[in-house]
Structure formats: structure tokens, C-alpha cells
Design a protein around this motif. Sequence first.
Motif, PDB file in Angstrom:
ATOM      1  N   TYR B  16      51.000 107.666 103.562  1.00 48.60           N
ATOM      2  CA  TYR B  16      51.168 108.188 102.203  1.00 48.60           C
ATOM      3  C   TYR B  16      50.270 107.434 101.237  1.00 48.60           C
ATOM      4  CZ  TYR B  16      53.153 108.887  97.586  1.00 48.60           C
ATOM      5  OH  TYR B  16      53.303 109.163  96.252  1.00 48.60           O
ATOM      6  N   ALA B  17      49.584 108.182 100.395  1.00 49.58           N
ATOM      7  CA  ALA B  17      48.809 107.582  99.314  1.00 49.58           C
ATOM      8  C   ALA B  17      48.999 108.471  98.095  1.00 49.58           C
ATOM      9  CB  ALA B  17      47.326 107.518  99.688  1.00 49.58           C
ATOM     10  N   ARG B  18      49.252 107.853  96.990  1.00 49.68           N
ATOM     11  CA  ARG B  18      49.497 108.633  95.782  1.00 49.68           C
ATOM     12  C   ARG B  18      48.247 109.430  95.435  1.00 49.68           C
ATOM     13  NH1 ARG B  18      53.402 108.324  91.784  1.00 49.68           N
ATOM     14  NH2 ARG B  18      52.732 109.399  89.883  1.00 49.68           N
ATOM     15  N   SER B  19      48.441 110.728  95.172  1.00 55.72           N
ATOM     16  CA  SER B  19      47.314 111.592  94.838  1.00 55.72           C
ATOM     17  C   SER B  19      47.245 111.748  93.324  1.00 55.72           C
ATOM     18  CB  SER B  19      47.512 112.957  95.492  1.00 55.72           C
ATOM     19  OG  SER B  19      46.838 113.964  94.774  1.00 55.72           O
ATOM     20  N   ALA B  20      46.017 111.965  92.818  1.00 54.53           N
ATOM     21  CA  ALA B  20      45.840 112.218  91.383  1.00 54.53           C
ATOM     22  C   ALA B  20      46.638 113.450  90.959  1.00 54.53           C
ATOM     23  CB  ALA B  20      44.359 112.396  91.063  1.00 54.53           C
ATOM     24  N   ASP B  21      46.851 114.384  91.911  1.00 58.10           N
ATOM     25  CA  ASP B  21      47.627 115.597  91.603  1.00 58.10           C
ATOM     26  C   ASP B  21      49.019 115.254  91.066  1.00 58.10           C
ATOM     27  OD1 ASP B  21      45.470 116.868  92.676  1.00 58.10           O
ATOM     28  OD2 ASP B  21      46.565 117.902  94.285  1.00 58.10           O
ATOM     29  N   GLN B  22      49.549 114.094  91.526  1.00 54.89           N
ATOM     30  CA  GLN B  22      50.913 113.719  91.150  1.00 54.89           C
ATOM     31  C   GLN B  22      50.992 113.274  89.686  1.00 54.89           C
ATOM     32  OE1 GLN B  22      51.037 111.808  95.360  1.00 54.89           O
ATOM     33  NE2 GLN B  22      53.063 111.434  94.519  1.00 54.89           N
ATOM     34  N   ASP B  23      49.848 112.960  89.113  1.00 58.79           N
ATOM     35  CA  ASP B  23      49.826 112.513  87.712  1.00 58.79           C
ATOM     36  C   ASP B  23      49.274 113.579  86.780  1.00 58.79           C
ATOM     37  OD1 ASP B  23      50.753 109.891  88.403  1.00 58.79           O
ATOM     38  OD2 ASP B  23      48.747 109.507  89.211  1.00 58.79           O
ATOM     39  N   ALA B  24      48.940 114.756  87.334  1.00 56.85           N
ATOM     40  CA  ALA B  24      48.357 115.816  86.504  1.00 56.85           C
ATOM     41  C   ALA B  24      49.421 116.417  85.589  1.00 56.85           C
ATOM     42  CB  ALA B  24      47.744 116.897  87.395  1.00 56.85           C
ATOM     43  N   ALA B  25      48.978 116.876  84.412  1.00 55.12           N
ATOM     44  CA  ALA B  25      49.906 117.454  83.445  1.00 55.12           C
ATOM     45  C   ALA B  25      50.416 118.817  83.937  1.00 55.12           C
ATOM     46  CB  ALA B  25      49.201 117.606  82.096  1.00 55.12           C
ATOM     47  N   ARG B  26      49.539 119.567  84.591  1.00 55.89           N
ATOM     48  CA  ARG B  26      49.928 120.881  85.136  1.00 55.89           C
ATOM     49  C   ARG B  26      49.715 120.872  86.645  1.00 55.89           C
ATOM     50  NH1 ARG B  26      47.138 122.501  80.746  1.00 55.89           N
ATOM     51  NH2 ARG B  26      48.393 123.377  79.056  1.00 55.89           N
ATOM     52  N   PRO B  27      50.417 121.778  87.352  1.00 51.62           N
ATOM     53  CA  PRO B  27      50.226 121.834  88.809  1.00 51.62           C
ATOM     54  C   PRO B  27      48.755 122.077  89.154  1.00 51.62           C
ATOM     55  CG  PRO B  27      52.087 123.204  88.162  1.00 51.62           C
ATOM     56  CD  PRO B  27      51.434 122.733  86.888  1.00 51.62           C
ATOM     57  N   VAL B  28      48.201 121.231  90.007  1.00 51.56           N
ATOM     58  CA  VAL B  28      46.794 121.370  90.391  1.00 51.56           C
ATOM     59  C   VAL B  28      46.668 122.510  91.392  1.00 51.56           C
ATOM     60  CG1 VAL B  28      44.854 120.198  91.545  1.00 51.56           C
ATOM     61  CG2 VAL B  28      46.267 118.969  89.886  1.00 51.56           C
ATOM     62  N   HIS B  29      45.548 123.244  91.289  1.00 51.85           N
ATOM     63  CA  HIS B  29      45.323 124.437  92.115  1.00 51.85           C
ATOM     64  C   HIS B  29      44.510 124.091  93.366  1.00 51.85           C
ATOM     65  CE1 HIS B  29      42.668 127.806  93.273  1.00 51.85           C
ATOM     66  NE2 HIS B  29      43.818 128.456  93.273  1.00 51.85           N
ATOM     67  N   HIS B  30      44.946 124.609  94.524  1.00 51.88           N
ATOM     68  CA  HIS B  30      44.202 124.472  95.785  1.00 51.88           C
ATOM     69  C   HIS B  30      44.073 125.858  96.414  1.00 51.88           C
ATOM     70  CE1 HIS B  30      44.378 120.008  96.143  1.00 51.88           C
ATOM     71  NE2 HIS B  30      45.440 120.178  95.363  1.00 51.88           N
ATOM     72  N   PRO B  31      42.895 126.191  96.940  1.00 51.14           N
ATOM     73  CA  PRO B  31      42.733 127.530  97.537  1.00 51.14           C
ATOM     74  C   PRO B  31      43.657 127.740  98.752  1.00 51.14           C
ATOM     75  CG  PRO B  31      40.595 126.461  97.237  1.00 51.14           C
ATOM     76  CD  PRO B  31      41.635 125.431  96.921  1.00 51.14           C
ATOM     77  N   VAL B  32      43.735 126.726  99.615  1.00 49.44           N
ATOM     78  CA  VAL B  32      44.560 126.861 100.821  1.00 49.44           C
ATOM     79  C   VAL B  32      45.397 125.604 101.021  1.00 49.44           C
ATOM     80  CG1 VAL B  32      44.596 127.219 103.324  1.00 49.44           C
ATOM     81  CG2 VAL B  32      42.783 128.257 101.967  1.00 49.44           C
ATOM     82  N   VAL B  33      46.693 125.785 101.193  1.00 46.37           N
ATOM     83  CA  VAL B  33      47.568 124.680 101.568  1.00 46.37           C
ATOM     84  C   VAL B  33      48.189 125.016 102.924  1.00 46.37           C
ATOM     85  CG1 VAL B  33      49.742 123.489 101.074  1.00 46.37           C
ATOM     86  CG2 VAL B  33      48.072 123.859  99.239  1.00 46.37           C
ATOM     87  N   ILE B  34      48.125 124.067 103.847  1.00 44.12           N
ATOM     88  CA  ILE B  34      48.772 124.216 105.150  1.00 44.12           C
ATOM     89  C   ILE B  34      49.976 123.289 105.165  1.00 44.12           C
ATOM     90  CG2 ILE B  34      48.521 123.795 107.635  1.00 44.12           C
ATOM     91  CD1 ILE B  34      45.514 124.396 107.303  1.00 44.12           C
ATOM     92  N   LEU B  35      51.141 123.824 105.470  1.00 48.89           N
ATOM     93  CA  LEU B  35      52.306 122.952 105.596  1.00 48.89           C
ATOM     94  C   LEU B  35      52.547 122.666 107.075  1.00 48.89           C
ATOM     95  CD1 LEU B  35      54.503 121.612 103.707  1.00 48.89           C
ATOM     96  CD2 LEU B  35      56.055 123.280 104.714  1.00 48.89           C
ATOM     97  N   GLY B  36      52.452 121.375 107.436  1.00 49.07           N
ATOM     98  CA  GLY B  36      52.691 120.982 108.827  1.00 49.07           C
ATOM     99  C   GLY B  36      51.412 120.540 109.510  1.00 49.07           C
ATOM    100  N   ALA B  37      51.332 119.234 109.853  1.00 50.90           N
ATOM    101  CA  ALA B  37      50.144 118.694 110.522  1.00 50.90           C
ATOM    102  C   ALA B  37      50.404 118.572 112.013  1.00 50.90           C
ATOM    103  CB  ALA B  37      49.753 117.351 109.912  1.00 50.90           C
ATOM    104  N   GLY B  38      50.899 119.641 112.624  1.00 51.47           N
ATOM    105  CA  GLY B  38      51.018 119.694 114.080  1.00 51.47           C
ATOM    106  C   GLY B  38      49.728 120.243 114.667  1.00 51.47           C
ATOM    107  N   PRO B  39      49.743 120.588 115.953  1.00 54.91           N
ATOM    108  CA  PRO B  39      48.524 121.084 116.595  1.00 54.91           C
ATOM    109  C   PRO B  39      47.940 122.309 115.877  1.00 54.91           C
ATOM    110  CG  PRO B  39      50.318 120.866 118.214  1.00 54.91           C
ATOM    111  CD  PRO B  39      50.894 120.548 116.879  1.00 54.91           C
ATOM    112  N   VAL B  40      48.813 123.180 115.392  1.00 55.05           N
ATOM    113  CA  VAL B  40      48.338 124.429 114.783  1.00 55.05           C
ATOM    114  C   VAL B  40      47.750 124.167 113.396  1.00 55.05           C
ATOM    115  CG1 VAL B  40      48.997 126.772 114.152  1.00 55.05           C
ATOM    116  CG2 VAL B  40      50.140 125.637 116.078  1.00 55.05           C
TER     117      VAL B  40
END
Lengths: 62, 535
Positions: B16-40
Motif C-alpha cells: 500500500y502506498a498513499r495515492s495523490a487520488d486520495q487527497d484530490a478534492a473531486r474523484p479522480v477519473h481513470h479510463p479503466v479500473v480493474i478490481l482484483g489482481a489475480g491471474p485474470v
Amino acid sequence: MANLNLDPILSNPDDLYEALIAAHDGLTREESEALNARLILILMNHLGDPGVIRQAIEAAKR
Amino acid sequence: MTWQDRYPLSFRLYPYARSADQDAARPVHHPVVILGAGPVGLALALDLGLRGAPVLVLDDHEGVGQGSRAICFAKRSLDIAHRLGCGADMLAKGVVWNRGRVFHDRDEVYAFDLLPEDGHRHPAFINLQQPWFERFLVDGIARAKAQGAPIEIRGRNRLSRMDAAGDGVTLRLDTPDGPYDLRTDWLIACDGARSPIREMMGLGFEGRVFEDNFLIADVKMKADFPTERWFWFEPWFKSGASALLHKQPDDIWRIDFQLGWNIDRKAELDPTRIRKRIDLMLGPDVDYELDWTSIYTFQCRRMERFRHGRVIFAGDAAHQVSPFGARGANSGVQDADNLGWKLAAVLAGAAPESLIDSYDAERIHAADENIRNSTRATDFITPKSPQSHLFRDAVLHLARHAPFARPMVNSGRLSLPSVYDASPLVTRDALPGSPARTRPGAPCPDARLGDGYLLDHLGRGFTLLALGATVPSVPDGVAVLTLDAANPDLRDRYLGQAQRALYLIRPDQHVAARWAACDADKLARAFDRAMGKAA
């Protein structure tokens, strides 16, 4: 006289095995045995060759 | 807030490392988010990143969980991993195997060779503990990032809330520093069989539960059994109703025993009791250590659809199979392979959003095939009715003297990639006399070339493979690969009776179309169709 063929000739045995098991779904033991008996008689008639059928009976007894 | 992990780790890979996103005033936008760092999730992230598509992977742990879990990785997964730059590591560490033997009591009743031909870079299978598979993907991601691939993995980011709209998803993530919000255009759920995303969206996951328990024991020992998959029905050593023995790297052996339905789970996990079962199998004089043990039950099921607007499900989150046939992790990696190029094309504006719908069509077809095969194997190993049991035993009995019964013995039909026959992306076969195995929709079989292998020459984009045929002018985004039609592997696998051929091959190495001859117009139409632009 033709010989009984015991080599694999079905291209997809899993499909037919599944169909065979599915035919017995929900049947009682007696109903299943009756289904098997009818199926054997149908296949025996389709085979038609008495020699082959007698060899099959012997192979099944082994 | 104190952070609680759900399980201990094998490898801590993304602390875990604190991301700048956590300090942003508004939710930061990402084109693609993958939930789950398993094989897939990792395979998909690496594929997208290598295509230049920015991707953020979130996982609620800081690395790979303990336990060997998935151990059999199929040739197709290795072909994919190789394209992603991780295949060599896996092949070097893994235990290569191609053969399996099936026993009934003491007698061998069936043997199979899964790769009876030469000319492939990869074997039919390697055995490799899942933590290593994941670790090599994370290593690959680190290498790709060093070359500029826009991939980020955030550990200890746990989804607690989500809000899916027509054009994207807002996520609330818990971290050791508290919650924060993100916005994404596409959310890919690679979050496993108990998918939190599926739960939060209230989506169904219907299928069959199998009433049986299997004990896994990973055992560390020096032994000289051959590197083959050995499976017993009603084994003479009576440690279970069936048993499996399989070699893994580092002198670890996977042993599986079928325990039946009504068991005392806690008592069965007692190491003394497990050792008793293993001693019966190996004999009293074999020295070994228990490395990892687990009892599992399983289900065969899938979601009705894998795409729900801007949320896409992949791997175990979308479909679950029994372990017989190694169709779980392998099919998940194929999901990633199928989705990666499509999502990248849509993000780049090169394809319409409807291209993503073909992921649904193609991978649901594959999931059904995997479920069908793994259900059949499970019905054979664990007959569901007295009648089914009777036929199973009849097949095992006959297999000893009647060769026809041997292919009916089903201890698992091992993972092969699906052919997308009915896919909306494929163009009707126009190569008479050619082999069925390379028909439109099929994954390209490898072939030995003078300087390597065919699959190495298929790049990240579309390829037009020309074998003795005249090459028409090609649309933008299609590379031309002209190879010698006299090459025996290519002749056997791609020509058959045909004298010449043109193959349009997708970025995931599946055939989109093939012809004996083709003009620029036909080619452009097939390419448009493969990009989801068919009317």
C-alpha cells in the motif's frame, strides 16, 4: 462372419454418454432397468448380425 | 482504522502506498479500473498497458495469497503469457507435462497425450503454483512500466460502494488511510468467485452445486514418479473414492482425495488424519512434509451476461467450473485475452463500443463449453444417481479389455481454447480443403518456423498471413506476414489440401477470416466485421 468392433468409433463419446445418463434422469431403479432393456433390444435389432450380437454378449460377460 | 487482511500472503508484491487520488478534492477519473489482481486482472492489465491504454488495478491485499490453488496452466495460457512477455519465466519455473494416466483400482484403464505433435513453442501444460503465475505477471508489469506502459497497481484498496451509470462508474475505496472515491469509464470485475461487484449490483450467478468434498494436500517430498497426471478411480489404497497425483515445482506434489458429501470438515483437516490417507497411498516409508491443505466443494455456474453497461465481468467472477479439466484460471486468462484488444480499440476510438458486446457472445460460448466439459467430468467422477454410477462402473470395467470404452473414461477433459464459431466477428470460411482446426473463430495453432515459431510473428494488432497467395492492399491497422507455404507445419495446420491461403488474424491470435484468394474490398469488409463494425 463380421467381427465385433471394440475399437473406439464414436467421434464424440462424451456427448452420447451424457445423453445416455440424461435419459435416466428422474427414473426409479425399475424404470431405469426397463429403459436399458428396451435400449439393448433396439440396438440389437439395428445391428442385425446374430454373430456380432453373440460376441457382444460374451464381451459384456467378461 | 486498523486494516484487516482476509488471508496471509505468499508474495508481497504491491505494498500500500498513499495515492495523490486520495487527497484530490473531486474523484479522480481513470479510463479503466480493474478490481482484483489475480491471474485474470493482471493479465488484462498487462495486455491493456502494452497497448498503451492507461489502466488502474485495485486489490484489497498487497500481494498473492497463500496456497498453490490453480496449478495447471494450459498451452493457450502460455501462448498468451508469452505474448505478454512472461511466458519464458513460467516455462522455466513450471513442470512440463503432456501425458496423463487413469487407473481403476490397480489397473491402468486409459492414457492420453495432450500434445501428440511437434512444432509448438509451448507444451500442452505446465504445473506452476498460482502465486508464481501471478508473480511472473507482476514482474512483467514492472518491466512493461519501465518501458512506459501506463499500468498502476494499488494494494489494500477495498471496494466498499459503487454507483454504475450509463457512461461510467463511481467507486468508494477503503484503504488503511480511510476511504476515497474514484471515477472510471470502464470497471472490469476480476474479483473472483465471490465477486463483491456482482454482489453489490445484485446480479445472479446460477448453476449446479456438486455434492462432494475434495481434500487437497500439497506434499513436499523427493520422489521419482514421472511428470504425468495420475488419476485413480476407486484406488486400491482406499484413501478416497478417487485420487489425483500431480507434480509441481520445488518438489511439491499435489494430492487430491475425494471424500464424499457428509464429512466432518474440521476432523478431515486434522494433519494426523490427512497423513493417514497419504501414507496409505505412498506407503509407510516415504518421508514428506505437508505444505498446504484445503477442502473444497464446487459449483458449475455462470452469469447470464458478462457485460452490464460499463461493468464487465471476467474469470471466476463471471463463471465457475469444477477443477477437473483445469478450466478455471485458464479460461479466465482467455477472457482477459479476448477483452484486452477490444477494450483498447474502443478506448482509442478505433472501434465502436458495440465491439465489447462480442466479448459477451464469445466468452459466454466458451464458458458454456467449459461448464459442459467440467460438469461431465464431475458427473463421471461423482455420479449423481445410482444409474449414472452403474454406467460409470460399466465403462471402467469395459475399459480393461474393450478399447472403445477408454475414451469414455472421464477424469477431466483438459482445457482447450474455444473456437468462436458463431461469433458476430468472424467471416464465413472461404478456404476449401483446409483443416477445420484453423477455421474462422479458431485460435491459431503454433508452427515451427526456421527462426522460431509462428505465434512470435503475430504482433499486437491484426495480421494478414499470406501463404503462397497474392496479397491485396490492406487496411490501416493490418500488418502483412508472408510465409513459405512449403513449411510442413504451416501446410499441415493452415493449408491442408489448399494450395494457397490468406488468413486474417485478430490481435488475440484467433482467425477472423480465411480465403483461397481475396481482394482489398473483401479484406476490408472482414476487417470491419472483426472490429465490430458489421451492420
